[in-house]
Write a protein that holds these residues in place. Structure first.
Motif, mmCIF file in Angstrom:
data_model
loop_
_atom_site.group_PDB
_atom_site.id
_atom_site.type_symbol
_atom_site.label_atom_id
_atom_site.label_comp_id
_atom_site.label_asym_id
_atom_site.label_seq_id
_atom_site.Cartn_x
_atom_site.Cartn_y
_atom_site.Cartn_z
ATOM 1 N N ALA A 135 7.059 -2.594 -6.360
ATOM 2 C CA ALA A 135 6.406 -1.964 -7.509
ATOM 3 C C ALA A 135 5.119 -2.708 -7.860
ATOM 4 C CB ALA A 135 7.359 -1.985 -8.696
ATOM 5 N N LEU A 136 4.046 -1.964 -8.049
ATOM 6 C CA LEU A 136 2.742 -2.568 -8.366
ATOM 7 C C LEU A 136 2.053 -1.756 -9.454
ATOM 8 C CD1 LEU A 136 1.225 -3.216 -4.803
ATOM 9 C CD2 LEU A 136 2.208 -4.901 -6.346
ATOM 10 N N ALA A 137 1.048 -2.358 -10.070
ATOM 11 C CA ALA A 137 0.210 -1.611 -11.018
ATOM 12 C C ALA A 137 -0.657 -0.624 -10.229
ATOM 13 C CB ALA A 137 -0.639 -2.591 -11.806
ATOM 14 N N ALA A 138 -1.610 -0.033 -10.902
ATOM 15 C CA ALA A 138 -2.376 1.076 -10.310
ATOM 16 C C ALA A 138 -3.097 0.679 -9.010
ATOM 17 C CB ALA A 138 -3.397 1.553 -11.326
ATOM 18 N N PRO A 139 -3.238 1.628 -8.085
ATOM 19 C CA PRO A 139 -3.954 1.371 -6.832
ATOM 20 C C PRO A 139 -5.457 1.365 -7.057
ATOM 21 C CG PRO A 139 -3.315 3.656 -6.933
ATOM 22 C CD PRO A 139 -2.773 3.013 -8.181
ATOM 23 N N PRO A 140 -6.257 1.013 -6.032
ATOM 24 C CA PRO A 140 -7.709 1.022 -6.193
ATOM 25 C C PRO A 140 -8.242 2.410 -6.535
ATOM 26 C CG PRO A 140 -7.068 0.482 -3.917
ATOM 27 C CD PRO A 140 -5.822 0.635 -4.694
ATOM 28 N N LYS A 141 -9.303 2.448 -7.302
ATOM 29 C CA LYS A 141 -9.938 3.724 -7.676
ATOM 30 C C LYS A 141 -11.190 3.925 -6.830
ATOM 31 C CE LYS A 141 -7.367 5.196 -11.073
ATOM 32 N NZ LYS A 141 -6.250 5.723 -10.314
ATOM 33 N N LEU A 142 -11.232 5.005 -6.070
ATOM 34 C CA LEU A 142 -12.394 5.273 -5.233
ATOM 35 C C LEU A 142 -13.302 6.336 -5.839
ATOM 36 C CD1 LEU A 142 -10.333 3.869 -3.240
ATOM 37 C CD2 LEU A 142 -11.450 5.123 -1.442
ATOM 38 N N TRP A 182 -10.226 -4.447 -2.131
ATOM 39 C CA TRP A 182 -9.295 -5.406 -1.551
ATOM 40 C C TRP A 182 -7.943 -4.754 -1.294
ATOM 41 C CZ3 TRP A 182 -8.576 -10.284 0.271
ATOM 42 C CH2 TRP A 182 -7.294 -10.828 0.164
ATOM 43 N N PRO A 183 -7.268 -5.016 -0.172
ATOM 44 C CA PRO A 183 -7.756 -5.852 0.918
ATOM 45 C C PRO A 183 -8.325 -5.074 2.115
ATOM 46 C CG PRO A 183 -5.372 -5.601 1.082
ATOM 47 C CD PRO A 183 -5.810 -4.788 -0.116
ATOM 48 N N LEU A 184 -8.163 -3.732 2.174
ATOM 49 C CA LEU A 184 -8.377 -3.064 3.470
ATOM 50 C C LEU A 184 -9.262 -1.827 3.430
ATOM 51 C CD1 LEU A 184 -4.655 -3.232 4.784
ATOM 52 C CD2 LEU A 184 -6.564 -4.704 5.445
ATOM 53 N N THR A 185 -9.953 -1.578 2.314
ATOM 54 C CA THR A 185 -10.653 -0.295 2.197
ATOM 55 C C THR A 185 -12.112 -0.487 1.775
ATOM 56 O OG1 THR A 185 -8.542 0.560 1.367
ATOM 57 C CG2 THR A 185 -10.436 2.032 1.223
ATOM 58 N N ALA A 186 -13.018 0.170 2.502
ATOM 59 C CA ALA A 186 -14.430 0.162 2.121
ATOM 60 C C ALA A 186 -14.892 1.608 1.970
ATOM 61 C CB ALA A 186 -15.270 -0.547 3.180
ATOM 62 N N LEU A 187 -15.777 1.835 1.013
ATOM 63 C CA LEU A 187 -16.321 3.181 0.789
ATOM 64 C C LEU A 187 -17.840 3.105 0.812
ATOM 65 C CD1 LEU A 187 -16.263 6.175 -0.160
ATOM 66 C CD2 LEU A 187 -16.014 5.315 -2.496
#
Ligand code: FES
Length: 262
Positions: A135-142, A182-187
């Protein structure tokens, strides 16, 4: 960082514990598993998982670990199926991961026990599917992206950190059109186009680059993906020789600060 941190399984295992077990990880574009029965399996940061869309179109991420002997249930990267049948001894699960049956010679001792595949927390963001091992808080926002145009997959013989460091290299610093998650996504955005570069750490020396193209056709980006592969494999050879990344801008420094000290 030392040369071994880019070329040894011990470092990868440490990263599996400290990063890949503790963060939202991108798995694929939702459109890659668009139809009921579609599945896509991958090893991300050492975790073997499979995205599956069920008959009611619900999308899940399951651990690709059979409850019989912990082997990967799905052995193909993607496809469409009616149920998930383990390729080893035939234990069968429905598209939600619920145990259905097993051949009599390998039947479970207690069929009433919990024999379902483990379902993982998921999040959808900007047309991408993320999962987490807990369980984690919100994911990255793109943010909003244009219509999905396709995904390119490029296998590279390098450590995942080499690929990230390359993506965070020169020219990215201070660009309003580039963001790193972080850790694996670039836009990257370029006019009406948006490109998500997703790093998939498979093993300590095998990394997949998924180039998700929004607002254009994926095929037009093959050459660029091939160039990234070429450069990353050359940088990996440099790391093996002890040549570490040159001092970069704040993006690169921020990435390296978050890595565990092995
Ligand atoms: S490991 Fe899956 S059926 Fe035996």
């Amino acid at each position: 960082m030392k040369s071994e941190d880019y070329a040894q399984g011990d470092a990868f295992q440490a990263e599996k514990r400290t990063i890949f077990s503790a963060e939202w990880l991108p798995l694929c574009a939702e459109a890659q598993v668009a139809r009921p029965g579609d599945f896509l399996s991958a090893t991300v940061g050492g975790w073997s998982v499979v995205a599956v869309r069920d008959k009611a179109r619900e999308l899940r991420v399951l651990r690709n670990a059979c409850r019989h002997q912990n082997m990967p249930v799905i052995g193909t990267p993607s496809g469409n199926c009616e149920s998930l049948r383990c390729r080893f001894h035939g234990w069968t699960y429905d598209l939600a991961g619920k145990f259905i049956s097993a051949p009599p010679p390998v039947a479970p001792a207690n069929p009433k026990a919990d024999l379902d595949l483990q379902s993982l927390p998921t999040a959808r963001e900007a047309g991408l599917l993320f999962f987490a091992m807990g369980a984690l808080a919100a994911p990255p926002k793109l943010g909003e992206l244009p219509a999905y145009g396709g995904t390119l997959s490029t296998d590279m013989a390098c450590n995942w950190k080499v690929a990230v460091e390359h993506l965070l290299g020169e020219g990215r610093e201070g660009s309003a059109d580039f963001s790193w998650h972080w850790p694996l996504t670039a836009l990257r955005r370029a006019g009406s186009l948006a490109i998500v570069e997703q790093i998939v750490p498979q093993t300590f020396l095998r990394t997949r680059l998924l180039t998700h193209v929004f607002g254009g056709a994926a095929d037009e980006h093959k050459h660029a993906a091939g160039t990234i592969k070429h450069v990353c494999e050359r940088l990996q050879a440099d790391r093996a020789q002890g040549v570490m990344p040159e001092r970069g801008g704040s993006l690169l420094a921020a990435f390296q600060r978050r890595l565990p000290s092995h």
